[in-house]
Design an enzyme around this catalytic site. Structure first.
Site, PDB file in Angstrom:
ATOM      1  N   HIS A 193      24.833 -30.629   2.026  1.00  0.00           N
ATOM      2  CA  HIS A 193      25.869 -31.632   2.304  1.00  0.00           C
ATOM      3  C   HIS A 193      25.233 -32.710   3.179  1.00  0.00           C
ATOM      4  O   HIS A 193      24.380 -32.395   4.024  1.00  0.00           O
ATOM      5  CB  HIS A 193      27.008 -31.018   3.145  1.00  0.00           C
ATOM      6  CG  HIS A 193      28.126 -30.395   2.383  1.00  0.00           C
ATOM      7  ND1 HIS A 193      28.845 -29.323   2.882  1.00  0.00           N
ATOM      8  CD2 HIS A 193      28.704 -30.710   1.198  1.00  0.00           C
ATOM      9  CE1 HIS A 193      29.800 -28.993   2.026  1.00  0.00           C
ATOM     10  NE2 HIS A 193      29.741 -29.812   0.998  1.00  0.00           N
ATOM     11  N   CYS A 289      31.301 -29.427  10.362  1.00  0.00           N
ATOM     12  CA  CYS A 289      32.030 -28.886   9.200  1.00  0.00           C
ATOM     13  C   CYS A 289      33.401 -28.357   9.549  1.00  0.00           C
ATOM     14  O   CYS A 289      34.230 -28.167   8.666  1.00  0.00           O
ATOM     15  CB  CYS A 289      31.277 -27.712   8.593  1.00  0.00           C
ATOM     16  SG  CYS A 289      29.558 -27.944   8.313  1.00  0.00           S
TER      17      CYS A 289
HETATM   18  N1  ARG Z   1      30.224 -21.757   3.222  1.00  0.00           N
HETATM   19  C1  ARG Z   1      30.621 -23.134   3.109  1.00  0.00           C
HETATM   20  C2  ARG Z   1      30.132 -23.695   1.798  1.00  0.00           C
HETATM   21  O1  ARG Z   1      29.037 -23.396   1.400  1.00  0.00           O
HETATM   22  C3  ARG Z   1      30.108 -23.923   4.264  1.00  0.00           C
HETATM   23  C4  ARG Z   1      30.590 -25.344   4.283  1.00  0.00           C
HETATM   24  C5  ARG Z   1      30.034 -26.098   5.438  1.00  0.00           C
HETATM   25  N2  ARG Z   1      30.588 -27.389   5.506  1.00  0.00           N
HETATM   26  C6  ARG Z   1      29.933 -28.536   5.670  1.00  0.00           C
HETATM   27  N3  ARG Z   1      30.619 -29.616   5.797  1.00  0.00           N
HETATM   28  N4  ARG Z   1      28.626 -28.611   5.638  1.00  0.00           N
HETATM   29  O2  ARG Z   1      30.804 -24.443   1.125  1.00  0.00           O
END
Ligand code: ARG
Length: 295
Positions: A193, A289
Site C-alpha cells: 500500500h 492504517c
Molecule cells: N491485513 C491487512 C491487509 O493486508 C492490513 C492492512 C493494512 N492497512 C494499510 N493501510 N496498510 O489488508
C-alpha cells in the site's frame, strides 16, 4: 487527470487550489482483530498468533494519543468475521469539493475476505451527510486511504497502484474528488500500500522509503515535495516507519525503534511520539492504517 510521469505534468504545486485539511479521526474497535489468512507478506507465519488483550491496549494507546493532541476520535464497531476491519484506512477515501460538499469513494477491496468491511463505512459516512460513491467493478481494485493520500492543504492526490489498487481506478477517482492524481507504481510486495512507504507530514514535507518506488515515482515525489525525509530500509520494512501519521503538522505517531528515522524527523522539527503497534504489524499494518481522517 492521472499522471505517472513527471514529463507529462504541466502544473506545479503552487498552481493547485488550497484545500482545507481533514482533522477528524475515525478508528474501528479491535475486538474482532486477528490474523486469519495471508494476503500480504507480513501476515505469513502469524495466523492465529495475535494476542487479543495486547491488541486492545495498543489500539487504546493510539486512540488516547490522538485525543491528547486534541483530535476528535469517532469509532465504528468492528464486525465479527472481519478480522482486518480495524485497518480502517482502506475501505474509503473521504474528500471535500471546492463548494464544501463532502463525499467518500467506497473501495473495491482486492481480497474477497475484506469486501464485507466496506458497507460499515458507507453507513458511517452517509450518516454524516457524505455522498457515498461506489466504484464500478470494471475499474478494478481500490483500497481507499491505504493507497490514496491527500497532499496536505492542496487539491492533489497521490495514488499508489500495483498490488491493491489498479491504475485504471484513478481516472474516476480524480473526477469524483476533483483533483489531479500523481500515480506511483509500487514494486515491492512488502510495501503493498502507498501508506507503507509514504507518509504526508505537512504541506511541504513527506516521509518516504524510495526503494518501494520506480524511478518515475521517485521523480514525481522529488518534484512535488519541497522536503522529503528518507527512512532507511530496515526502519521501513521491519518497523513500518513510513506508516507513521502526523495528524497536526507537528507530532509524528510512529511504531517504536526506528532510530535513524526518528532522528531525521526530530532534525526536521517534528516531535516523535512512539506508539507500540506490534500486534498489528503481524497483519501488515501500523499507525496510519488504523484510522481514516475526514472533514
Ligand atoms: N491485513 C491487512 C491487509 O493486508 C492490513 C492492512 C493494512 N492497512 C494499510 N493501510 N496498510 O489488508
Amino acid at each position: 487527470m492521472v499522471y505517472t510521469r513527471l514529463d507529462d505534468v504541466l502544473f506545479r504545486l503552487d498552481d493547485l487550489p488550497a484545500m482545507p485539511k481533514a482533522r477528524r479521526i475515525l478508528m474501528t474497535t479491535p475486538e474482532h482483530f486477528s490474523v486469519e489468512y495471508v494476503i500480504n507478506p507480513h501476515m505469513a507465519g502469524h495466523v492465529g498468533q495475535t494476542n487479543r488483550s495486547a491488541a486492545r491496549s495498543q489500539w487504546q494507546t493510539l486512540k488516547d494519543a490522538y485525543e491528547r493532541l486534541g483530535l476528535d476520535v469517532a469509532t465504528v464497531a468492528g464486525a465479527d468475521g472481519q478480522p482486518d476491519m480495524v485497518f480502517c484506512a482502506n475501505q474509503t477515501l473521504p474528500f471535500v469539493l471546492p463548494d464544501g460538499q463532502k463525499g467518500v469513494v467506497l473501495s473495491n477491496m482486492h481480497a474477497n475476505e475484506r469486501k464485507g468491511e466496506v458497507p460499515h463505512y458507507a453507513r458511517f459516512f452517509e450518516g454524516l451527510g457524505y455522498a457515498a460513491h461506489p466504484l464500478d467493478a470494471a475499474l478494478g481494485d481500490f483500497e481507499g486511504m491505504g493507497d490514496a493520500l491527500w497532499h496536505a492543504g492542496r487539491r492533489l492526490l497521490w495514488g499508489g497502484y500495483g498490488f491493491r489498487t489498479s491504475l485504471d481506478a484513478y481516472e474516476r477517482i480524480s473526477a469524483l474528488a476533483d483533483a489531479p492524481v500523481l500515480a506511483l507504481e509500487l514494486r515491492d510486495p512488502d510495501f503493498y500500500h502507498l501508506d507503507t512507504c509514504l507518509s504526508v507530514l505537512d504541506d511541504e514535507t513527506a516521509l518516504y522509503y524510495p526503494g518501494a518506488f520506480t524511478a518515475d515515482g521517485v521523480a514525481l515525489l522529488r518534484a512535488f515535495w519541497p522536503r522529503l525525509v528518507e527512512a532507511p530500509a530496515d526502519d521501513a520494512r521491519e518497523r513500518f516507519a513510513c506508516n507513521a501519521h502526523c495528524p497536526n503538522g507537528r507530532h509524528v505517531l510512529i511504531h517504536p525503534g526506528s532510530r535513524v528515522t526518528n532522528a531525521r524527523l526530530r532534525e526536521a522539527g517534528y516531535e516523535v511520539v512512539e506508539i507500540e503497534t506490534g500486534e498489528y504489524l503481524k497483519s501488515g499494518g501500523s499507525v496510519f492504517c488504523m484510522k481514516v481522517v475526514y472533514w
